[in-house]
Design an enzyme around this catalytic site. Sequence first.
Site, PDB file in Angstrom:
ATOM      1  N   ASP A   1      12.703 -17.397 -13.940  1.00  0.00           N
ATOM      2  CA  ASP A   1      13.421 -16.566 -14.729  1.00  0.00           C
ATOM      3  C   ASP A   1      12.781 -15.106 -15.132  1.00  0.00           C
ATOM      4  OD1 ASP A   1      11.836 -17.357 -16.874  1.00  0.00           O
ATOM      5  OD2 ASP A   1      13.643 -17.881 -18.224  1.00  0.00           O
TER       6      ASP A   1
ATOM      7  N   HIS B   1      -3.029   0.964   3.546  1.00  0.00           N
ATOM      8  CA  HIS B   1      -2.363   0.697   2.339  1.00  0.00           C
ATOM      9  C   HIS B   1      -3.084  -0.268   1.483  1.00  0.00           C
ATOM     10  CE1 HIS B   1       1.605   2.375   4.132  1.00  0.00           C
ATOM     11  NE2 HIS B   1       0.959   3.550   3.524  1.00  0.00           N
TER      12      HIS B   1
ATOM     13  N   ASP C   1      -5.868   6.931  -3.697  1.00  0.00           N
ATOM     14  CA  ASP C   1      -4.382   7.271  -3.313  1.00  0.00           C
ATOM     15  C   ASP C   1      -3.624   6.854  -4.175  1.00  0.00           C
ATOM     16  OD1 ASP C   1      -1.965   7.923  -2.523  1.00  0.00           O
ATOM     17  OD2 ASP C   1      -2.362   7.425  -0.313  1.00  0.00           O
TER      18      ASP C   1
ATOM     19  N   ASP D   1       2.029  12.305  -5.541  1.00  0.00           N
ATOM     20  CA  ASP D   1       1.192  11.687  -4.687  1.00  0.00           C
ATOM     21  C   ASP D   1      -0.078  12.289  -4.175  1.00  0.00           C
ATOM     22  OD1 ASP D   1       0.665   9.926  -2.329  1.00  0.00           O
ATOM     23  OD2 ASP D   1       2.462  10.324  -1.073  1.00  0.00           O
TER      24      ASP D   1
ATOM     25  N   HIS E   1      -2.299   8.568  11.112  1.00  0.00           N
ATOM     26  CA  HIS E   1      -0.834   8.582  10.440  1.00  0.00           C
ATOM     27  C   HIS E   1      -0.316  10.096  10.712  1.00  0.00           C
ATOM     28  CE1 HIS E   1      -3.000  10.397   7.078  1.00  0.00           C
ATOM     29  NE2 HIS E   1      -3.615   9.348   6.973  1.00  0.00           N
TER      30      HIS E   1
ATOM     31  N   HIS F   1       4.953  13.854   4.179  1.00  0.00           N
ATOM     32  CA  HIS F   1       6.300  13.387   4.175  1.00  0.00           C
ATOM     33  C   HIS F   1       7.035  14.096   2.895  1.00  0.00           C
ATOM     34  CE1 HIS F   1       4.688  11.251   0.498  1.00  0.00           C
ATOM     35  NE2 HIS F   1       3.610  10.762   1.337  1.00  0.00           N
TER      36      HIS F   1
ATOM     37  N   HIS G   1       7.964   8.292  -0.593  1.00  0.00           N
ATOM     38  CA  HIS G   1       8.219   8.765   0.838  1.00  0.00           C
ATOM     39  C   HIS G   1       9.965   9.002   0.569  1.00  0.00           C
ATOM     40  CE1 HIS G   1       4.644   6.389   2.802  1.00  0.00           C
ATOM     41  NE2 HIS G   1       4.348   7.243   1.776  1.00  0.00           N
TER      42      HIS G   1
ATOM     43  N   GLU H   1      -1.483  15.533   3.942  1.00  0.00           N
ATOM     44  CA  GLU H   1      -2.548  14.463   3.702  1.00  0.00           C
ATOM     45  C   GLU H   1      -3.270  13.976   5.140  1.00  0.00           C
ATOM     46  OE1 GLU H   1      -0.930  10.595   2.894  1.00  0.00           O
ATOM     47  OE2 GLU H   1       1.098  11.412   2.595  1.00  0.00           O
TER      48      GLU H   1
ATOM     49  N   TYR I   1     -10.373   8.239   9.790  1.00  0.00           N
ATOM     50  CA  TYR I   1     -10.920   6.815   9.456  1.00  0.00           C
ATOM     51  C   TYR I   1     -11.813   6.386  10.689  1.00  0.00           C
ATOM     52  CZ  TYR I   1      -6.802   7.814   6.721  1.00  0.00           C
ATOM     53  OH  TYR I   1      -5.878   8.557   5.937  1.00  0.00           O
TER      54      TYR I   1
ATOM     55  N   ARG J   1      -9.434  11.015   3.044  1.00  0.00           N
ATOM     56  CA  ARG J   1      -8.133  11.684   3.005  1.00  0.00           C
ATOM     57  C   ARG J   1      -8.211  12.520   2.072  1.00  0.00           C
ATOM     58  NH1 ARG J   1      -5.383   7.117   3.611  1.00  0.00           N
ATOM     59  NH2 ARG J   1      -4.845   6.642   1.340  1.00  0.00           N
TER      60      ARG J   1
ATOM     61  N   GLU K   1      -5.037  14.660  -0.065  1.00  0.00           N
ATOM     62  CA  GLU K   1      -3.766  14.661  -0.114  1.00  0.00           C
ATOM     63  C   GLU K   1      -3.221  15.564  -1.182  1.00  0.00           C
ATOM     64  OE1 GLU K   1      -1.469  11.012  -0.818  1.00  0.00           O
ATOM     65  OE2 GLU K   1       0.557  11.924   0.127  1.00  0.00           O
TER      66      GLU K   1
END
Length: 438
Positions: free
Chosen positions: A39, A246, A263, A274, A346, A350, A357, A382, A386, A404, A406
Amino acid sequence: MDKEQKAFHKSRRELLRKAIGKDAVAVIFGSTNFNKSFDGNFRFKQYKNFYYLTGFEEPNAALILSDKEIGKTGSNELLFVQKKDKIFETWDGRRMGFENSGKALGIKRAFENSELQKYMNLAKNRNLRRIYVNISELIKLTGEVRQYASQFLDSLNRLAANAELIDIGYIMGKLRAVKTKYEMKMIGKASDISVKAYYEAIKSIMPGKYEYEIQAALEYNYKIFGSEDNAYYPIVASGENGCILHYEDNNCVLKNGELLTIDSAGEHRYYCSDITRTFPIGGRFTKEQRIIYDLVLKANKECIRMCRPGASFKKIGEVSDYIIADGLKKAGILKDKKDVKKFTLHGIGHHIGLDTHDAVSYTITREDNNDRLKPGNVLTIEPGIYIPGDMTSVPKKFRGTAVRIEDVIAVTGKGPVNLTSHMIKEPDDIEAFMSGNA
Ligand SMILES: [Mn+2]
């Protein structure tokens, strides 16, 4: 809700009315509570399109909107909300009630949501050509509104015989792609909060700390500086974890000599930021890490410069890949430039707004080129590189490296505005800042 925000949502309803045109009606359901387990529910989050149009943050609501008066209500927009109820309010929190919608939201005509079916029938009796509905979101609804939504769905087969039935997603995406001054301000605020939190959190980056400790410092400071929520689940990825795009486990220990990619960002009044930055855990980049870092930074800066009205977003991504391919080849990491995607994985970025996104269109057709940047677009840039530990084609010293960087960029007539420019990214500045870490 302040005046400025009320005016913003009102202007969005007007824009949508114009976009759906004559002889059309939009029926948009708000979100409901979703069960987490037994619940216990997830914290309520309004559907973003519904929020865009109303700013209303309670579950079990709906909005009917048309170019003309709906029924004999004297209004071209009707809001439906859950009824005030002493017992529910004692357990689950305050409810606005339809009586207060004019004052609270600036929507004058409101009703209890149990009246939804009745007013939907009024809309139906008109000579409608198009009916816009958030079809893709209806199926997920729970609780009291679920039965109203299924009644509505049951009636759609008859409605659809006389009018086009259209999901609201595409048209809303078109509207949401161009941000107003108010939205820019909100994304800017979310970015400012996030940057402040980053500066606090990165003080804790040192060998022996755990990824989740950095995450905790970020989340604590988002709240402290005025963010209501994470814009998305924080990624705090040390060493090779950075190659998992991710990565959310955030449970590894930080090791000297490795990099840490963060990130993460907060949101403010439903608007997201972001941000990604990469830090050397011991406070100094190795020679190889610095080569990779400089390359990503070069792509980041070059692509930000390109975020101008008329530019092709696809082209910006190609420029990033070109810069990175060239640099990786010179560093002896990449033999054939065609293989650069194996390292960049990638896209360049975006749209960002109510969703991290953002739910906007990227389609390119002859009539409708959503790849061309317009003033009011807000995008992330971004680039990343890698190199997993098992990539044996790469010299050993480069393996296990992920970088990375961004930023959030507003496209304006005066050129790109970097909303996260106050977050350090020059490698010398990062090393200087981190030399203060114990
Ligand atoms: Mn992003």
